[in-house]
Design a protein around this motif. Structure first.
Motif, PDB file in Angstrom:
ATOM      1  N   LYS A 292       0.845  -1.200   0.000  1.00 30.20           N
ATOM      2  CA  LYS A 292       0.000   0.000   0.000  1.00 30.20           C
ATOM      3  C   LYS A 292       0.878   1.246   0.000  1.00 30.20           C
ATOM      4  CE  LYS A 292      -3.958   2.121   2.156  1.00 30.20           C
ATOM      5  NZ  LYS A 292      -3.550   3.130   3.120  1.00 30.20           N
ATOM      6  N   GLN A 293       0.698   2.044  -1.066  1.00 35.90           N
ATOM      7  CA  GLN A 293       1.513   3.245  -1.174  1.00 35.90           C
ATOM      8  C   GLN A 293       0.845   4.404  -0.448  1.00 35.90           C
ATOM      9  OE1 GLN A 293       2.317   4.026  -5.262  1.00 35.90           O
ATOM     10  NE2 GLN A 293       2.937   1.915  -5.676  1.00 35.90           N
ATOM     11  N   ASN A 294       1.683   5.257   0.048  1.00 38.51           N
ATOM     12  CA  ASN A 294       1.179   6.482   0.654  1.00 38.51           C
ATOM     13  C   ASN A 294       2.162   7.574   0.308  1.00 38.51           C
ATOM     14  OD1 ASN A 294       0.322   8.568   2.204  1.00 38.51           O
ATOM     15  ND2 ASN A 294       0.043   7.343   4.072  1.00 38.51           N
TER      16      ASN A 294
ATOM     17  N   PRO B 184      11.884   5.966  11.224  1.00 37.49           N
ATOM     18  CA  PRO B 184      11.060   5.121  12.096  1.00 37.49           C
ATOM     19  C   PRO B 184      10.251   5.958  13.087  1.00 37.49           C
ATOM     20  CG  PRO B 184      13.223   4.173  11.879  1.00 37.49           C
ATOM     21  CD  PRO B 184      13.242   5.472  11.125  1.00 37.49           C
ATOM     22  N   SER B 185       9.020   5.536  13.272  1.00 42.95           N
ATOM     23  CA  SER B 185       8.132   6.246  14.196  1.00 42.95           C
ATOM     24  C   SER B 185       7.172   5.233  14.796  1.00 42.95           C
ATOM     25  CB  SER B 185       7.343   7.314  13.429  1.00 42.95           C
ATOM     26  OG  SER B 185       6.539   6.661  12.457  1.00 42.95           O
ATOM     27  N   ALA B 186       6.291   5.658  15.661  1.00 43.82           N
ATOM     28  CA  ALA B 186       5.342   4.730  16.282  1.00 43.82           C
ATOM     29  C   ALA B 186       4.417   4.136  15.215  1.00 43.82           C
ATOM     30  CB  ALA B 186       4.520   5.468  17.331  1.00 43.82           C
ATOM     31  N   GLU B 187       4.095   4.912  14.227  1.00 40.95           N
ATOM     32  CA  GLU B 187       3.176   4.434  13.180  1.00 40.95           C
ATOM     33  C   GLU B 187       3.875   3.436  12.248  1.00 40.95           C
ATOM     34  OE1 GLU B 187       0.313   6.290   9.745  1.00 40.95           O
ATOM     35  OE2 GLU B 187       1.512   7.650  11.008  1.00 40.95           O
ATOM     36  N   HIS B 188       5.086   3.828  11.823  1.00 40.76           N
ATOM     37  CA  HIS B 188       5.904   2.950  10.966  1.00 40.76           C
ATOM     38  C   HIS B 188       7.160   2.614  11.734  1.00 40.76           C
ATOM     39  CE1 HIS B 188       3.302   3.683   7.575  1.00 40.76           C
ATOM     40  NE2 HIS B 188       3.358   5.001   7.837  1.00 40.76           N
ATOM     41  N   LEU B 189       7.174   1.434  12.365  1.00 42.01           N
ATOM     42  CA  LEU B 189       8.264   1.092  13.284  1.00 42.01           C
ATOM     43  C   LEU B 189       9.642   1.170  12.632  1.00 42.01           C
ATOM     44  CD1 LEU B 189       6.771  -1.815  15.419  1.00 42.01           C
ATOM     45  CD2 LEU B 189       7.490   0.468  16.210  1.00 42.01           C
ATOM     46  N   LEU B 190       9.691   0.821  11.347  1.00 43.30           N
ATOM     47  CA  LEU B 190      10.993   0.867  10.659  1.00 43.30           C
ATOM     48  C   LEU B 190      10.990   1.924   9.559  1.00 43.30           C
ATOM     49  CD1 LEU B 190      11.863  -2.929  10.344  1.00 43.30           C
ATOM     50  CD2 LEU B 190      12.582  -1.328  12.108  1.00 43.30           C
TER      51      LEU B 190
ATOM     52  N   ASP C 223       9.319   3.689   2.756  1.00 46.02           N
ATOM     53  CA  ASP C 223      10.246   3.778   1.628  1.00 46.02           C
ATOM     54  C   ASP C 223       9.856   4.904   0.676  1.00 46.02           C
ATOM     55  OD1 ASP C 223       8.131   2.836   0.208  1.00 46.02           O
ATOM     56  OD2 ASP C 223       9.075   0.965  -0.424  1.00 46.02           O
ATOM     57  N   ASP C 224      10.434   4.885  -0.525  1.00 44.63           N
ATOM     58  CA  ASP C 224      10.255   6.011  -1.435  1.00 44.63           C
ATOM     59  C   ASP C 224       8.827   6.140  -1.964  1.00 44.63           C
ATOM     60  OD1 ASP C 224      10.772   3.566  -2.716  1.00 44.63           O
ATOM     61  OD2 ASP C 224      11.130   4.622  -4.607  1.00 44.63           O
ATOM     62  N   LEU C 225       8.027   5.067  -1.775  1.00 46.32           N
ATOM     63  CA  LEU C 225       6.629   5.162  -2.182  1.00 46.32           C
ATOM     64  C   LEU C 225       5.713   5.225  -0.967  1.00 46.32           C
ATOM     65  CD1 LEU C 225       6.631   2.651  -5.164  1.00 46.32           C
ATOM     66  CD2 LEU C 225       6.617   5.135  -5.259  1.00 46.32           C
ATOM     67  N   GLY C 226       6.330   5.406   0.193  1.00 45.59           N
ATOM     68  CA  GLY C 226       5.555   5.522   1.421  1.00 45.59           C
ATOM     69  C   GLY C 226       5.048   4.202   1.958  1.00 45.59           C
ATOM     70  N   ARG C 227       5.661   3.083   1.541  1.00 47.99           N
ATOM     71  CA  ARG C 227       5.216   1.770   2.033  1.00 47.99           C
ATOM     72  C   ARG C 227       5.888   1.454   3.364  1.00 47.99           C
ATOM     73  NH1 ARG C 227       6.244  -1.237  -3.670  1.00 47.99           N
ATOM     74  NH2 ARG C 227       8.258  -0.298  -3.248  1.00 47.99           N
ATOM     75  N   ASP C 228       5.231   0.681   4.190  1.00 47.03           N
ATOM     76  CA  ASP C 228       5.750   0.366   5.518  1.00 47.03           C
ATOM     77  C   ASP C 228       6.918  -0.615   5.402  1.00 47.03           C
ATOM     78  OD1 ASP C 228       5.674   0.402   8.411  1.00 47.03           O
ATOM     79  OD2 ASP C 228       4.955  -1.673   8.235  1.00 47.03           O
ATOM     80  N   VAL C 229       8.111  -0.220   5.873  1.00 43.50           N
ATOM     81  CA  VAL C 229       9.320  -1.040   5.706  1.00 43.50           C
ATOM     82  C   VAL C 229       9.224  -2.338   6.504  1.00 43.50           C
ATOM     83  CG1 VAL C 229      11.804  -1.146   6.124  1.00 43.50           C
ATOM     84  CG2 VAL C 229      10.801   0.887   5.110  1.00 43.50           C
ATOM     85  N   LEU C 230       8.683  -2.275   7.731  1.00 38.86           N
ATOM     86  CA  LEU C 230       8.591  -3.496   8.548  1.00 38.86           C
ATOM     87  C   LEU C 230       7.728  -4.535   7.844  1.00 38.86           C
ATOM     88  CD1 LEU C 230       9.061  -5.072  11.157  1.00 38.86           C
ATOM     89  CD2 LEU C 230       7.072  -3.926  12.140  1.00 38.86           C
ATOM     90  N   SER C 231       6.584  -4.106   7.322  1.00 42.46           N
ATOM     91  CA  SER C 231       5.706  -5.048   6.630  1.00 42.46           C
ATOM     92  C   SER C 231       6.392  -5.643   5.412  1.00 42.46           C
ATOM     93  CB  SER C 231       4.418  -4.355   6.185  1.00 42.46           C
ATOM     94  OG  SER C 231       3.805  -3.753   7.301  1.00 42.46           O
ATOM     95  N   ARG C 232       7.117  -4.804   4.691  1.00 42.19           N
ATOM     96  CA  ARG C 232       7.814  -5.302   3.494  1.00 42.19           C
ATOM     97  C   ARG C 232       8.923  -6.273   3.875  1.00 42.19           C
ATOM     98  NH1 ARG C 232       6.585  -3.380  -1.195  1.00 42.19           N
ATOM     99  NH2 ARG C 232       8.562  -3.762  -2.250  1.00 42.19           N
TER     100      ARG C 232
END
Lengths: 346, 336, 318
Positions: C82-84, C92-98, C101-110
């Motif tokens: 899912k791009q954002n 890294p933040s509370a929302e996106h732990l890791l 990326d360049d398309l706004g995808r969640d690194v931990l999930s990837r």
């Protein structure tokens, strides 16, 4: 009968004779190995002496401890996983255990030497036979390399290698099995040692070659006044070559006697069994053997160690460990030695 | 013996490729030269010789484990040397082998049941319980317990392993078992038990043995007839009494006199003829008798041409100067 | 008991002869009494393997990675694809732990889904390598002679080319894509597996039990399956476990170069490749997949070594 607590001094000559100082004197030697079952004693209170010019045969099945004894005497046991747990080893007047590494390497190859069953594994394939012997000479004697080479050729000649000067320039793989064993012996005697330990030196050889090597070892022993320990499992070879015999079983000496005495009348059932098991070259009789196997060090039976396999065993045999008892000028570790009438052959 | 021999070997030759030179072809090394033998049903033929004499090569060639260069091997009337592929595999059930080293001759990762039962599966299609029942019978035949079939080889001592190897060889009830130094790797105490076992099995099953060994005393004990090899040649064949009491070939006599007798009085009082020299170079074999260079009786004729086999005093010998034997002769004294 | 031969009349029965007669037919004679020592090969392997601390840690880690891969859909906090575009290259933040990326995808999930892709790819590549290398290795080693020389000629030719270049060439022929990339790596690996197998087969072939089997009349195919294969399995298993680690590394390389996993699939190598242009703005993007790859490859190597040490030959202890 005189019972001595295991530590029996074995004498090759009768007390009335001029006492000859033995070149090899091992007293109460015990060796332990580390196994899955902890430290285990594989050699227990072994005592033996060899006078100059004499050959002591050490016989026994595999696992009897005869090779371990010889390696302990040369201090060739692995430093890790084994230890000498007691006793003393004196060779040519030196206490072997007290020597540091330098003194020991001066001693080995110089005053005491060893020959093994497989000469190929003890020779370096990358050097010529002559180079290897000369190297041994140079390590121990202060001689020029020319002199060392001369000595090498001489020793090859001494052991009956034809065209020694030419053969000295050959590599080990160019030698036949018998010639390799001769070369090993040449290397062993190149520094004129006083003591020679031979561990199954003819087992890998053919009988005709064996006969040659045995003759060579015998004459060398006489000519050079060597004290030799001859380890073998072949009773024929013992009968041919040795002056005295020590029979080992499960890490202990069970019988010790002169060559003629032991073959005429063994004093331990194990010796009798070993002699009976030799197939005869003439006539045919039903074969005999010693059933069962040598016990593992962590699985020693109570009392006499041979008792579970002994056809003469009585309940008392399992009661307590037996000492080596002196009987006249020989000794035996058998409870029933007085009552049994043992014979080498029927 | 008028019976049809169970195994007949005629003119067996085996060659190995020689050392290759960079250019040109290497001359093949002849390891076995014109060996002819026959074995009667239930008979034991001892084959003796020193290392390099070619005795083990003979065994492997007649088993077709290596290809003979020439000669014929007839087993129960069937020419083994003419067979190929599955016909050869089928014929193998009649001739089996026991090898020297019981440690390397058993697959360490296979159960005893699989090792002994392999031939039963291959030749008789036995499987599962049926096969295991036969394996248990075989194990009991060789002095092991039936339940040992679920064990691995490493759980057994050398003597026990050799019993397993014997059970494997006997699984198909072969007519001939080739024992190649089958007791040489064993301790004296177990060696004689295995010999006794082989003797008992021979009487029970009427199996014939080709018993190959360098140990003359063992051969003397188990054999009916003995063949002596030297440098790839057969030099003498005779009954066990002839060979051991009245050897006709000088080499046989030298071999016998070199075996030390386990009695210091007799051994040291005995006249021994220590052979000098060694076996000839296999790459440049001599033209005539290979033993001539070490033989005290050798004449010019010996170095010229290999002597043919001839009958002499009941045995068959390849020698121009066979020894005359009588109980008082020197040869007799030497062999005793 | 066996009848004693008639040529040995022996009225004065001797104790040793009598004992021998009994020993010949004794059912249990000489059998190792110490039954405690009787361990099945599998039990012995387990015992030895459990003793190897590093090997155990590696195996547990690999198991965790496999579990992560399997349960990625449940573990992943967000949809990996899912791009954002409003939240690109975020730290890294509370929302996106890791981070993203360049398309706004969640690194931990990837990363979690990437484990799935990378592992499957590595197994695929190794499988193809085994499928090609094992049979030819067995044939070359067992047949020897001309067959061996022919197979080894092709093998050596393949091995003489740099592995990655060869893989790139094969992908070029097959077209980009993860499966094609893995086929290419499998082909590159096959010669290595072939060599391992051939070497062990040549050793086993010299054992007397192979000769014994031949003399029984056992067909060659059966000898190979029953005796040869069974005795080369230890070096083979070790080789394969090391190979799997390397396959992972190669997958990463090919995906990094854009020839492996294709957009939008997440594979560790592809993540690495995608993150490369942004290394100065978001270095964490290459650090996470980089660490993941390094750790898994290391774990495969350590596990392989531990296997090697525990799969020793069945030897007789005396």
């Amino acid at each position: 009968m005189n019972v001595d607590n295991g530590a029996v001094l074995l004498q090759t000559s009768e007390p009335t004779q001029q006492p000859v100082k033995p070149l090899v004197s091992v007293k109460d030697l015990s060796v332990e190995f580390v196994t899955d079952h902890g430290w285990q004693r594989v050699i227990n209170n072994v005592s033996l002496e060899i006078a100059p010019g004499k050959i002591l045969g050490v016989v026994g099945e595999s696992g009897s401890g005869k090779s371990v004894t010889s390696l302990a005497m040369m201090r060739l046991l692995p430093k890790q996983g084994s230890r000498i747990a007691g006793g003393s080893i004196e060779i040519d007047g030196e206490d072997i255990q007290s020597l540091d590494d330098k003194a020991l390497s001066q001693m080995r190859g110089n005053r005491m030497a060893m020959i093994f069953q497989e000469p190929m594994t003890s020779l370096n394939p990358a050097y010529t036979i002559g180079e290897q012997i000369a190297e041994t000479v140079r390590r121990h004697k202060r001689v020029s390399s020319k002199e060392a080479w001369k000595r090498a050729v001489e020793s090859l000649d001494d052991v009956g290698i034809p065209n020694a000067a030419g053969r000295a320039r050959r590599y080990p793989h160019e030698f036949s099995g018998g010639m390799r064993q001769r070369a090993m012996i040449a290397m062993a005697i190149s520094c004129k040692p006083r003591v020679l330990i031979a561990d199954e030196p003819t087992t890998a050889l053919d009988v005709t070659i064996q006969a040659q090597i045995l003759q060579l070892l015998r004459s060398m022993c006489e000519d050079l006044g060597l004290a030799m320990m001859f380890i073998t499992h072949n009773m024929g070879v013992v009968a041919d070559t040795c002056d005295d015999v020590a029979v080992m079983y499960a890490g202990e000496i069970v019988e010790r006697a002169g060559i003629y005495e032991i073959f005429a009348q063994p004093k331990h059932p194990y010796t009798e069994g070993l002699l009976r098991a030799v197939p005869k070259l003439q006539g045919r009789s039903e074969l005999a053997s010693i059933p069962g196997t040598t016990p593992a060090p962590w699985d020693m039976p109570p009392g006499c160690r041979f008792q579970p396999r002994c056809p003469y065993a009585v309940p008392e045999c399992a009661e307590s460990p037996l000492p080596l008892r002196q009987i006249a000028d020989r000794s035996s570790r058998c409870l029933r030695v007085g009552e049994l009438d043992l014979k080498a052959s029927k | 013996m008028s019976e049809q021999p169970v195994l007949e070997v005629a003119g067996l030759e085996v060659s190995f490729p020689g050392k290759k030179k960079m250019f040109g072809k290497a001359a093949p090394i002849r390891a076995v030269k014109g060996v002819s033998l026959s074995i009667q049903p239930g008979e034991t033929l001892g084959l003796v010789g020193e290392s390099g004499s070619g005795k083990s090569t003979v065994a492997r060639a007649l088993m077709r484990l290596i290809e003979p260069a020439a000669g014929r091997v007839t087993l129960k009337g069937e020419d083994l040397t003419a067979l190929k592929g599955s016909a050869l595999r089928k014929a193998r059930r009649n001739i089996q082998m026991v090898f020297q080293d019981p440690y390397s001759s058993l697959d360490p990762s296979a159960l005893v049941a699989d090792t002994v039962g392999e031939a039963l599966e291959v030749h008789e299609g036995l499987k599962g319980k049926e096969r295991d029942a036969r394996v248990a019978e075989l194990l009991e035949l060789v002095g092991l317990a039936g339940h040992h079939l679920e064990r691995y080889p490493y759980e057994f001592s050398g003597g026990q392993r050799q019993r397993i190897a014997i059970a494997r060889a006997l699984a198909l009830n072969p007519a001939v078992v080739v024992c190649d130094e089958a007791v040489s790797a064993l301790d004296v105490s177990t060696q004689n038990q295995i010999i006794g076992l082989l003797e008992g099995l021979r009487e029970k099953l009427n199996v014939a043995y080709l018993f190959i060994s360098h140990d003359l005393a063992v051969v003397r004990h188990i054999s009916d007839r003995v063949a002596v090899m030297y440098f790839g040649h057969l030099v003498e064949v005779g009954t066990v009494e002839q060979i051991f009491e009245r050897p006709a070939h000088p080499y046989t006599r030298a071999l016998l006199s070199a075996v030390p007798i386990a009695d210091p009085v007799r051994q040291r009082g005995r006249k021994t003829a220590i052979l000098s020299g060694e076996i000839p170079d296999i790459v440049n074999p001599p033209k005539g008798c290979p033993f001539a260079s070490r033989c005290e009786f050798a004449t010019d004729a010996c170095t010229e041409k290999m002597p043919e086999f001839r009958d002499h005093d009941g045995s068959s010998v390849a020698c121009y100067h066979p020894l005359e034997n009588s109980p008082t002769s020197e040869a007799f004294a030497l062999s005793q | 008991m066996i009848e004693t031969s008639e040529r040995t009349p022996d009225p004065t029965a001797d104790v040793w002869v009598e004992a021998t007669r009994r020993a010949i037919q004794e059912r249990e004679s000489g059998y190792r009494r110490n039954t405690k020592e009787r361990t099945k090969p599998w039990a012995r392997f387990k015992k030895r393997f459990l003793k190897q601390r590093a090997g155990m840690v590696a195996v547990v880690f690999l198991l965790l990675v496999v579990l992560t891969a399997v349960f990625a859909p449940w573990l992943a906090p967000l949809d990996p694809n899912k791009q954002n575009l409003g939240q690109i290259l975020q730290y890294p933040s509370a929302e996106h732990l890791l981070g993203t990326d360049d398309l706004g995808r969640d690194v931990l999930s990837r990363l979690l889904y990437g484990a799935q892709v990378s592992l499957v790819a590595a197994v695929q590549a190794t499988g193809i390598g085994v499928l090609l290398g094992l049979p030819f290795g067995l044939i070359a080693g067992y047949a020897g002679g001309r067959t061996d020389r022919a197979i080894m000629f092709v093998n050596d030719a393949l091995m003489s080319m740099p592995g990655l270049l060869l893989a790139i060439a094969i992908v070029g022929m097959l077209g980009p894509g993860l499966t094609n990339a893995m086929v290419a790596i499998g082909i590159v690996f096959a010669p290595h597996i072939l060599r391992i197998v051939r070497g062990s087969v040549m050793e086993v072939k010299e054992e007397t039990y192979i000769e014994a089997s031949r003399s029984l009349g056992t067909p060659t195919s059966r000898i190979i399956v029953d005796h040869v294969l069974r005795n080369v399995r230890s070096p083979f298993i070790v080789g394969v476990s090391l190979m799997t680690g390397r396959a992972m590394l190669n997958e990463a390389s090919l995906s990094f170069l854009g020839m492996g996993a294709q957009y939008p699939d997440a594979s560790w190598g592809a993540m690495l490749g995608r993150a490369f242009p942004y290394v100065d703005r978001a270095p964490f993007l290459i650090i996470y997949p980089g660490i993941a790859i390094a750790l898994v490859v290391l774990a495969f190597n350590i596990a392989g070594d531990a296997l090697r040490d525990s799969l020793g030959r069945e030897t007789r202890k005396s």
